[in-house]
Design a protein around this motif. Structure first.
Motif: not given
Length: 576
Positions: A90, A153, A453, A456, A459, A484
């Motif tokens: 993250g 990503y 995690h 993440t 979000w 994030q």
């Protein structure tokens, strides 16, 4: 240690393998003088005794060339690790979100948060640096038109791909300079270390400088001095000015030891012109005035009365604890690489000329980039984990050198019949060290994922909210620093807003839209009077009250105060 040897201009891969073999005590014999190319033969014929105590002389060490993974194999292994980091690691630093992901989102989608460093009055950050990272995302977004989170990503996976390529080049350089055993040990530490897992896919100048450290030091080990100078300059000007420290030993080697002053001067000028020209033009365009961002950030951090200490200071043991968390016992080994190498050389001087010494560089010179970096940043009051990212590969190298020396010490101190290569008797020691380090690192990575995690995941859930193309406000309070980035909002109709909390520092604000009466003016060129470089709170950053929020992301814990209430207990909020 002796002077560094010069590499022939036409050396083939076969020649390289022969050199590695000779350095590790392998096959090809030498003349009776016991020297080859100015160095002592590392495994000269010696009188030993067999199992019955009968003395005999070994004519040649019985060994095969030590196996090393090919560059392609190393790349596949490294890429697997880096893609895993892109997905499972993250964002651990709010600077990454607000100083890099948010401005990049603004460049891609026309909306994003701006920090004071990007205000034209201060201009500490380079827009060229952002563009280099954001352009691949722009191409991907135009071709596929994906959800913004997928662009996020995609870019992280691209960072991992670039990091793996740089690591392979560095690995080849380590093979050239330190031989097969140190090379493969270093590769294993790069793959498994928690430090590389955390740093390899971050959108930070310190991570970019780590990539360029891999390239500049790798080029240095290859004796490709022009590339070493260029990558050092690229890291200094485009990424992080303080990365010039890592290039200082390279300059000493080229100018003082190799006496190639003309080459050094020429390529410094070529590198500066090639990099600074486009950078100054790009940054001046986006800021609306002449800007040299690298100089501005050095001036602020070094020559102002307040500087970075406004953002917190840490005790001297901060980096020791952090290094052990990210590299376990390997970090301790790396800190003592020079004393251990010196001790090994003294103990084994009758058996081994220079255990673990570089092929073309002295231990002191090859390890000085790491020591210089630690000396400067360890003594600086303002400390952050990311400040050590540029030397993470060098920590792996130093740890590998110490493990290699320990193997040689074990061989020459405890193995009586030295009829075989030292690795025949000590491979288990290297495997044990790597296995223990990998197990500790994997446990650290697992702990980070299990512990963080959830941020993440939350979000990602926000990203899946229905988009009605109407203005939607998502609020954060005390958890503002875990945001994030806007890539996790469903679309540009969603905006983040800050609720007042116990935090008393300066928060970012959205880039302003240019007025219709100022055609040609960019939002990045607009200066704001409510930005300051003293980290003083600006109350204009906060939304008036929580009733104006459509959604609220917060942590429910015992840290409750008048400004940080337990929102979930309020009847007008529904927990999802």
């Amino acid at each position: 240690m002796g002077g560094p040897r010069q590499r022939g201009p036409g050396r083939s891969l076969k020649d390289l393998k022969r050199e590695i073999n000779a350095r590790n005590g392998g096959g090809e014999g030498v003349s009776g003088s016991g020297k080859q190319g100015g160095r002592h033969d590392r495994h000269t014929p010696a009188e030993v005794v067999d199992g019955n105590g009968v003395p005999y002389t070994t004519g040649q060490v019985q060994s095969a060339e030590p196996w090393t993974p090919s560059p392609y194999t190393a790349f596949k292994v490294l890429l697997s690790a880096r893609l895993g980091a892109a997905v499972w690691s993250g964002i651990s630093d709010c600077d990454e979100t607000f100083n890099y992901w948010e401005p990049a989102h603004h460049l891609l989608y026309g909306q994003g948060l701006q920090t004071w460093e990007y205000d034209p009055r201060f201009a500490l950050r380079s827009y060229l640096y952002l563009l280099v990272h954001a352009i691949p995302g722009w191409v991907y977004a135009k071709l596929v038109q994906p959800n913004p989170m997928l662009v996020f990503y995609f870019l992280r996976c691209l960072f991992g791909f670039v990091c793996a390529l740089c690591e392979v080049y560095f690995y080849r350089g380590v093979l050239c300079e330190f031989g097969a055993n140190v090379g493969r040990l270093c590769l294993a530490l790069l793959v498994f270390s928690a430090g590389m897992f955390i740093s390899s896919t971050a959108f930070l100048p310190s991570t970019t400088s780590m990539y360029l450290t891999l390239l500049s030091i790798g080029a240095w080990f290859h004796q490709q001095y022009k590339l070493a100078i260029f990558f050092t300059a690229l890291s200094t000007f485009l990424s992080w000015p303080f990365a010039a420290l890592i290039g200082l030993p390279i300059a000493v080697d080229i100018v003082l030891l190799k006496k190639q002053v003309r080459l050094f001067t020429t390529w410094c000028l070529i590198s500066a012109g090639t990099i600074l020209g486009p950078q100054v033009m790009c940054d001046s365009y986006y800021y609306g005035r002449p800007v040299f961002a690298s100089l501005n950030i050095v001036w602020y951090n070094v020559f102002t009365s307040h500087g970075p200490d406004l953002y917190g200071t840490e005790p001297p043991e901060f980096y020791l604890i952090n290094g052990i968390l990210n590299f376990n016992f390997v970090f301790i080994l790396a800190l003592f690489v020079l004393p251990i190498q010196t001790g090994a050389r003294y103990l084994l001087k009758s058996e081994l000329a220079s255990p673990g010494t570089g092929f073309f560089l002295s231990d002191t010179l090859s390890q000085s980039p790491m020591y210089l970096w630690l000396l400067v940043f360890w003594t600086t009051p303002h400390k952050e984990e990311r400040f050590l990212y540029p030397i993470y590969p060098l920590i792996c190298l130093a740890g590998a050198m110490v493990i290699d020396s320990c193997q040689k010490l074990f061989y020459f101190l405890f193995v009586k019949v030295k009829s075989r290569h030292f690795l025949h008797h000590t491979t288990w020691l290297g495997v044990l060290a790597i296995s223990v380090s990998a197990l500790l690192s994997l446990s650290r990575m697992t702990a980070l994922y299990q512990g963080y995690h959830g941020v993440t995941d939350i979000w990602m859930r926000v990203n899946q909210l229905p988009d009605f193309s109407a203005p939607t406000t998502v609020c954060v309070g005390k958890e503002w620093y875990r945001y994030q980035s806007s890539f996790f909002l469903p679309s540009t109709s969603f905006k983040i807003a800050f609720l007042k909390s116990d935090f008393r520092g300066q928060l970012p604000k959205y880039y302003s839209k240019p007025h219709q009466n100022t055609p040609g003016l960019l939002s990045t060129q607009i200066s704001h009077s409510d930005f300051n470089d003293l980290n003083m709170e600006e109350t204009s950053r906060y939304i008036n009250h929580a009733g104006k929020c459509h959604f609220l992301v917060d942590l429910e814990d015992t840290a409750v105060s008048d400004l940080q209430p337990n929102y979930a207990s309020h009847a007008n909020w529904t927990v999802e």
